[in-house]
Write an enzyme that holds these catalytic residues in place. Structure first.
Site, PDB file in Angstrom:
ATOM      1  N   SER A  53       0.846  -1.198   0.000  1.00 36.08           N
ATOM      2  CA  SER A  53       0.000   0.000   0.000  1.00 36.08           C
ATOM      3  C   SER A  53       0.886   1.254   0.000  1.00 36.08           C
ATOM      4  O   SER A  53       1.746   1.392  -0.875  1.00 36.08           O
ATOM      5  CB  SER A  53      -0.977  -0.058   1.185  1.00 36.08           C
ATOM      6  OG  SER A  53      -2.079   0.787   0.971  1.00 36.08           O
ATOM      7  N   HIS A  60      -7.165  -6.147  -1.020  1.00 39.11           N
ATOM      8  CA  HIS A  60      -5.964  -5.345  -0.748  1.00 39.11           C
ATOM      9  C   HIS A  60      -4.864  -6.115  -0.011  1.00 39.11           C
ATOM     10  O   HIS A  60      -3.762  -5.604   0.146  1.00 39.11           O
ATOM     11  CB  HIS A  60      -6.385  -4.122   0.084  1.00 39.11           C
ATOM     12  CG  HIS A  60      -5.417  -2.985   0.090  1.00 39.11           C
ATOM     13  ND1 HIS A  60      -4.890  -2.427  -1.065  1.00 39.11           N
ATOM     14  CD2 HIS A  60      -4.866  -2.282   1.124  1.00 39.11           C
ATOM     15  CE1 HIS A  60      -4.073  -1.431  -0.745  1.00 39.11           C
ATOM     16  NE2 HIS A  60      -4.035  -1.331   0.573  1.00 39.11           N
ATOM     17  N   ASP A  88      -9.186  -5.382  -5.370  1.00 34.78           N
ATOM     18  CA  ASP A  88      -8.354  -4.438  -4.618  1.00 34.78           C
ATOM     19  C   ASP A  88      -8.838  -3.004  -4.770  1.00 34.78           C
ATOM     20  O   ASP A  88      -9.240  -2.576  -5.859  1.00 34.78           O
ATOM     21  CB  ASP A  88      -6.920  -4.544  -5.183  1.00 34.78           C
ATOM     22  CG  ASP A  88      -5.831  -4.152  -4.213  1.00 34.78           C
ATOM     23  OD1 ASP A  88      -6.096  -3.336  -3.315  1.00 34.78           O
ATOM     24  OD2 ASP A  88      -4.716  -4.668  -4.383  1.00 34.78           O
TER      25      ASP A  88
END
Length: 298
Positions: free
Chosen positions: A110, A277, A250
């Site tokens: 991320s 994710h 995602d």
């Protein structure tokens, strides 16, 4: 001197301390895998399953970025203190302090993805490989895609989100419940949420200083200092062998990840069909197969 297997401790970072944990033995043959968590303002906890790589000889370094977890908390620092450059310096300092600068791999998840890409742009001699997982290269693109994903939520959920965002009542039960609908679709599809993910989630809420300053109240309402930030124009400077990871569901949609594929020469992209994710929690067996294959290829 290398820390002991599964050592935990802190290293100095200016006047502050960065907490770290090492699983496996540094300098024993294979490069260390440094895991760089998201947020900004999350913690290492949700990436703990990556410690499994140490069983195959890759020592794994976890750390908490400044402001959260076991590292120095600075709740009184204003938004101007929390910069990308601060976290770039912290990462470079950690690599140096642990003595792994001549042989390491970065795994950035991320927000950790663009942070690691920025590190790779400095062409560190000992950086062997780069994994960019579920990550934005451009927050303006991220925000466009968040708006699209939000528009697919049930109308009553959208209405609740907008009403509380307008009022700034981000900690109301109704807002959190509406937020959870998005998270269950696009952040973690495992129910109940795995303990490691829940731990990081709670850490953000225990001290949201960094998250609120740089990101905002949640994943899809980015109103912090990163909202206009992008590294797309500089991605060609990354010369490290690179693996891209994302999930079919995602929040880091294909449009979000595409700049890495376009910009980094030779980047390889693996999409996890059953994941959102957090593929390392949602499809762990395939995740570790892909990771191990990439690490062996270095």
């Amino acid at each position: 001197m290398s820390p002991d297997p599964s050592a935990k401790g802190t290293v100095p970072f200016g006047e502050y301390r960065t907490w770290y944990r090492v699983t496996g033995e540094l300098g024993a043959g294979r490069p260390a895998v440094v895991t760089v968590h998201g947020g900004p303002g999350s913690t290492h906890d949700y990436l703990l399953p990556l410690a499994r790589l140490a069983e195959d000889g890759w020592p794994v370094v976890h750390y908490d970025q400044l402001g959260n977890g076991g590292s120095t908390h600075l709740p009184d620092k204003g938004a101007e203190f929390w910069t990308v450059e601060l976290f770039e310096r912290e990462l470079a300092n950690l690599v140096e302090q642990l003595g792994i600068g001549d042989d390491y791999v970065l795994f950035g998840q991320s927000w950790g993805g663009p942070l690691c890409a920025r590190h790779a742009m400095t062409a560190p001699a000992g950086l062997r490989g780069l994994v960019i997982a579920n990550a934005p290269a451009s927050y303006p693109i991220w925000l466009q895609e968040m708006a699209r994903l939000r528009a697919e939520l049930p109308p009553d959920v959208q209405e609740a989100l907008l009403r509380h965002e307008a009022a700034g009542t981000y900690d109301s039960e109704e807002y959190l419940a509406a937020m959870r609908v998005f998270y269950d679709r696009h952040v973690c599809r495992v129910t109940p949420w795995p303990r490691d993910f829940l731990s990081s989630f709670m850490e953000i809420y225990n001290d949201p200083t960094v998250y609120y300053a740089m990101n905002g109240p949640n994943e899809f309402h980015v109103i912090g200092s990163l909202k206009d930030w992008s590294i797309v124009e500089d991605l060609h400077r990354v010369r490290t062998p690179t693996l891209l990871i994302s999930g079919r569901h995602d929040e880091a949609t294909p449009a979000v990840v595409q700049p890495y594929q376009d910009g980094i020469p030779g980047a390889r992209w693996e999409i996890f069909e059953e994941s959102s994710h957090l593929p390392h929690l949602e499809e762990p067996e395939r995740f570790f197969a892909v990771m191990t294959d990439f690490l062996k290829s270095l």
